[in-house]
Motif scaffolding. Structure first.
Motif: not given
Length: 298
Positions: A36-51, A56-64
């Motif tokens: 839900k939209p509220e699941d993502f509220e305020g979450i950006t500040t808790q995530l690192a630059a590499e995330d 600051r919306e779309d995800l970065i994922l890794s396969v390794h």
């Protein structure tokens, strides 16, 4: 645990990440369709630059792959998506030509014949692809001297029509080209549904839900612990919002229960978590503070 040059030490065992590829600009609403939209509220500040991407919306994922060196063995944990695999319904992994084996050699000093064991947490497209390579128009084991170790339930399921459903479309063909050839070569040690110990320092922990026989893998050495979680957690968002399953989780309730179990264990044991798809170093620690889990990269 001493960390030097992206090599992590757990007791007398070392762990090193070798990248296959990064997945960029992944919409979080695609990965977490029930959010839900509220699941993502305020979450950006808790995530690192590499995330996250710069927006600051779309995800970065890794396969390794994780290269684990014990005093006796070289072990690979999960093997990415592989080269030249036919995945027309999954463009991200279709007909790839990635210098992964060259990176394994140049960055980790490991040749295919040096590998003693290959552990697959589960048998999805991006976890078992380098189990095999194409040679003379045949799929053959990439690591000819290795024992391949994975859950029997996974092999039975993906080798049957029962797995031919919508959630498994991205992994169609994986059993035939990346799993069956190592079984037919007699190189597989199957893990039973209850998991259990393997070699001197590994333990397979049942974490069914994301897939039918998913296993997380615990490494214990010298009083220290690391956990390779497979797809228990796709992104640090799920540490902060454990109730979110991914679009690829087939058994929703069990995925939630397994995630809760591993998060609790990570926090209680202060274990090094080796993620399969987190960006950056892909390693770090989970802590519990005021009833909420937090994530810190190592």
């Amino acid at each position: 645990m001493a960390i030097q040059n992206r090599t992590y030490r757990v007791g007398d065992v070392t762990i090193q990440k070798v990248l296959e590829q990064k997945l960029r600009d992944v919409p979080k609403t695609f990965i977490y369709p029930t959010a839900k939209p509220e699941d993502f509220e305020g979450i950006t500040t808790q995530l690192a630059a590499e995330d996250l991407e710069e927006n600051r919306e779309d995800l970065i994922l890794s396969v390794h792959t994780w290269v684990v060196r014990t005093p006796k063995h070289v072990v690979l944990v999960d093997t990415g998506s592989g080269n030249h695999k036919q995945r027309p319904l999954n463009p991200s992994f279709h007909e790839q030509n990635i210098p992964f084996l060259e990176r394994l050699r140049d960055e980790a000093g490991v040749l295919p014949e040096d590998v003693d064991y290959v552990f697959n947490t589960h048998l999805h497209v991006d976890h078992s692809g380098w189990n095999t390579v194409i040679k003379n128009d045949r799929w053959v084991p990439t690591f000819p001297n290795a024992r391949y170790v994975f859950p029997r339930v996974e092999a039975d399921y993906y080798g049957s029509p029962a797995s031919h459903n919508e959630v498994n479309v991205p992994s169609l063909g994986v059993f035939e080209d990346s799993v069956l050839p190592v079984i037919e070569a007699g190189l597989v040690d199957f893990v039973g549904p209850d998991g259990g110990t393997y070699l001197d320092c590994f333990k397979f922990i049942p974490t069914r839900g994301h897939s039918i026989g998913h296993m997380s893998i615990q490494l214990a050495s010298g009083g220290e612990t690391a956990i390779f979680g497979g797809d228990i957690l796709h992104h640090p968002i799920q540490v902060l919002r454990p109730h979110l399953n991914t679009v690829f989780c087939e058994f929703a309730d069990e995925a939630l229960a397994s995630r809760a179990k591993i998060l609790r264990k990570l926090a209680e044991d202060r274990a090094l978590y080796c993620a399969t798809h987190f960006g950056g170093s892909s390693t770090g620690y989970v802590a519990l503070k005021d009833g909420t889990y937090t994530w810190t990269y190592a």
